[in-house]
Scaffold this motif. Sequence first.
Motif, short mmCIF file in Angstrom:
data_model
loop_
_atom_site.label_atom_id
_atom_site.label_comp_id
_atom_site.label_asym_id
_atom_site.label_seq_id
_atom_site.Cartn_x
_atom_site.Cartn_y
_atom_site.Cartn_z
N VAL A 10 32.31 43.08 36.69
CA VAL A 10 32.44 43.72 35.38
C VAL A 10 33.80 43.33 34.82
CG1 VAL A 10 32.55 45.91 34.13
CG2 VAL A 10 30.99 45.66 36.08
N ILE A 11 33.77 42.75 33.61
CA ILE A 11 35.02 42.37 32.93
C ILE A 11 35.16 43.31 31.73
CG2 ILE A 11 36.24 40.54 31.71
CD1 ILE A 11 34.40 38.54 33.25
N ASP A 12 36.19 44.14 31.78
CA ASP A 12 36.37 45.12 30.71
C ASP A 12 37.83 45.53 30.67
OD1 ASP A 12 36.21 47.22 28.87
OD2 ASP A 12 34.30 47.93 29.67
N GLU A 13 38.47 45.36 29.53
CA GLU A 13 39.88 45.73 29.39
C GLU A 13 40.06 47.25 29.29
OE1 GLU A 13 42.09 42.02 27.31
OE2 GLU A 13 40.78 43.16 25.97
N ASN A 14 39.00 47.96 28.94
CA ASN A 14 39.07 49.40 28.76
C ASN A 14 38.53 50.10 30.02
OD1 ASN A 14 38.17 52.10 28.12
ND2 ASN A 14 38.39 51.59 25.95
N ALA A 15 39.41 50.80 30.73
CA ALA A 15 39.04 51.42 32.00
C ALA A 15 37.94 52.47 31.85
CB ALA A 15 40.27 52.04 32.67
N ILE A 16 37.94 53.21 30.76
CA ILE A 16 36.93 54.25 30.55
C ILE A 16 35.55 53.62 30.35
CG2 ILE A 16 36.16 56.10 28.99
CD1 ILE A 16 39.21 56.63 28.48
N ARG A 17 35.50 52.60 29.50
CA ARG A 17 34.24 51.90 29.27
C ARG A 17 33.76 51.21 30.55
NH1 ARG A 17 32.87 50.84 23.74
NH2 ARG A 17 32.04 48.79 24.34
N ALA A 18 34.69 50.65 31.31
CA ALA A 18 34.33 49.99 32.57
C ALA A 18 33.71 50.99 33.54
CB ALA A 18 35.55 49.34 33.20
N SER A 19 34.23 52.21 33.54
CA SER A 19 33.70 53.23 34.46
C SER A 19 32.27 53.62 34.06
CB SER A 19 34.61 54.46 34.51
OG SER A 19 34.59 55.13 33.27
N ILE A 20 31.94 53.55 32.76
CA ILE A 20 30.56 53.83 32.32
C ILE A 20 29.62 52.78 32.89
CG2 ILE A 20 29.04 53.90 30.30
CD1 ILE A 20 31.47 55.02 28.71
N ARG A 32 27.84 46.51 45.34
CA ARG A 32 28.82 45.41 45.36
C ARG A 32 29.27 45.10 43.93
NH1 ARG A 32 25.48 41.30 48.84
NH2 ARG A 32 26.97 39.86 47.95
N VAL A 33 30.08 46.00 43.39
CA VAL A 33 30.55 45.89 42.01
C VAL A 33 32.07 45.76 42.02
CG1 VAL A 33 30.68 47.04 39.76
CG2 VAL A 33 28.62 47.30 41.19
N SER A 34 32.58 44.73 41.35
CA SER A 34 34.02 44.56 41.18
C SER A 34 34.34 44.66 39.70
CB SER A 34 34.46 43.18 41.68
OG SER A 34 34.18 43.04 43.06
N VAL A 35 35.46 45.28 39.39
CA VAL A 35 35.87 45.45 37.99
C VAL A 35 37.20 44.75 37.77
CG1 VAL A 35 36.43 47.11 36.18
CG2 VAL A 35 34.67 47.67 37.87
N VAL A 36 37.27 43.99 36.68
CA VAL A 36 38.50 43.31 36.29
C VAL A 36 38.87 43.81 34.90
CG1 VAL A 36 39.52 41.07 35.70
CG2 VAL A 36 37.96 41.25 37.63
N HIS A 37 40.11 44.25 34.73
CA HIS A 37 40.54 44.78 33.44
C HIS A 37 41.30 43.75 32.61
CE1 HIS A 37 39.11 48.75 34.40
NE2 HIS A 37 39.81 48.76 35.51
N ASP A 38 41.75 42.69 33.24
CA ASP A 38 42.52 41.67 32.53
C ASP A 38 41.66 40.42 32.36
OD1 ASP A 38 44.47 40.12 31.37
OD2 ASP A 38 45.68 39.92 33.20
N VAL A 39 41.36 40.05 31.11
CA VAL A 39 40.48 38.90 30.87
C VAL A 39 41.19 37.58 31.13
CG1 VAL A 39 38.98 40.10 29.24
CG2 VAL A 39 40.97 38.86 28.39
N HIS A 40 42.50 37.58 31.15
CA HIS A 40 43.23 36.35 31.41
C HIS A 40 43.15 36.00 32.90
CE1 HIS A 40 44.63 36.58 27.34
NE2 HIS A 40 45.08 37.81 27.56
N GLY A 41 42.83 34.78 33.20
CA GLY A 41 42.71 34.35 34.59
C GLY A 41 41.42 34.79 35.25
N VAL A 42 40.45 35.22 34.44
CA VAL A 42 39.19 35.72 35.02
C VAL A 42 38.40 34.59 35.69
CG1 VAL A 42 37.66 35.50 33.01
CG2 VAL A 42 37.38 37.42 34.57
N GLY A 43 38.65 33.36 35.26
CA GLY A 43 37.98 32.22 35.89
C GLY A 43 38.27 32.13 37.38
N ARG A 44 39.53 32.39 37.74
CA ARG A 44 39.91 32.37 39.17
C ARG A 44 39.23 33.50 39.94
NH1 ARG A 44 44.53 30.96 36.58
NH2 ARG A 44 45.40 33.05 36.60
N VAL A 45 39.11 34.65 39.29
CA VAL A 45 38.43 35.80 39.93
C VAL A 45 36.97 35.44 40.19
CG1 VAL A 45 37.72 38.21 39.63
CG2 VAL A 45 39.99 37.48 38.88
#
Length: 197
Positions: A10-20, A32-45
Amino acid sequence: MTHRDLTILVIDENAIRASIIEAGLHDAGHSRVSVVHDVHGVGRVIERLQPDVIVIDLENPNRDLLESMFQLSRSVKRPIAMFVDRSDSSMIEAAIDAGVSAYVVDGLRQERVKPILDMAISRFNAFSRMERELADARSELADRKVIDRAKGILMKSRGISEEEAYKLLRTTAMNQNRKIAEIAQSLVLAAGLLEDF
């Protein structure tokens, strides 16, 4: 792999929306869910996690951010569900062109996450199947063309019929344990080299 065994990013800069989104995925049985809040460098993730599905939520996307997410979508070749709060027809078209499997405008609700994810996976699989079928059809057409050229070369050089030329290609392929198209390609290349002399 069942839908419940999926690794989901899950790629979402907003923690509240990501939690939804995360809650909707957990409710659907995904662990097996991973959350990333920073869209920069998401390619490496993505490279590190190798997720099966990507869910992107862009609360108020500007064109640059959307374009970078579309670029990501083109490169990862995975089902992508994208939630946005606002959009226009050009952005929807760009999302489709980029291969986003589900593009949802103003529809982020926990109970909608599972059906949208399922649809994204289904659409991605259908599109991938169509891409494979198209590639197979193109390859088959190219094989037919090269076989026809090889038959023409044999017919001209040996003075034989089309049927005899095909039979000769087939026999040679069987004797060498190769495909007819491979034999035909070799013959066309060799004939091309001989023409240059």
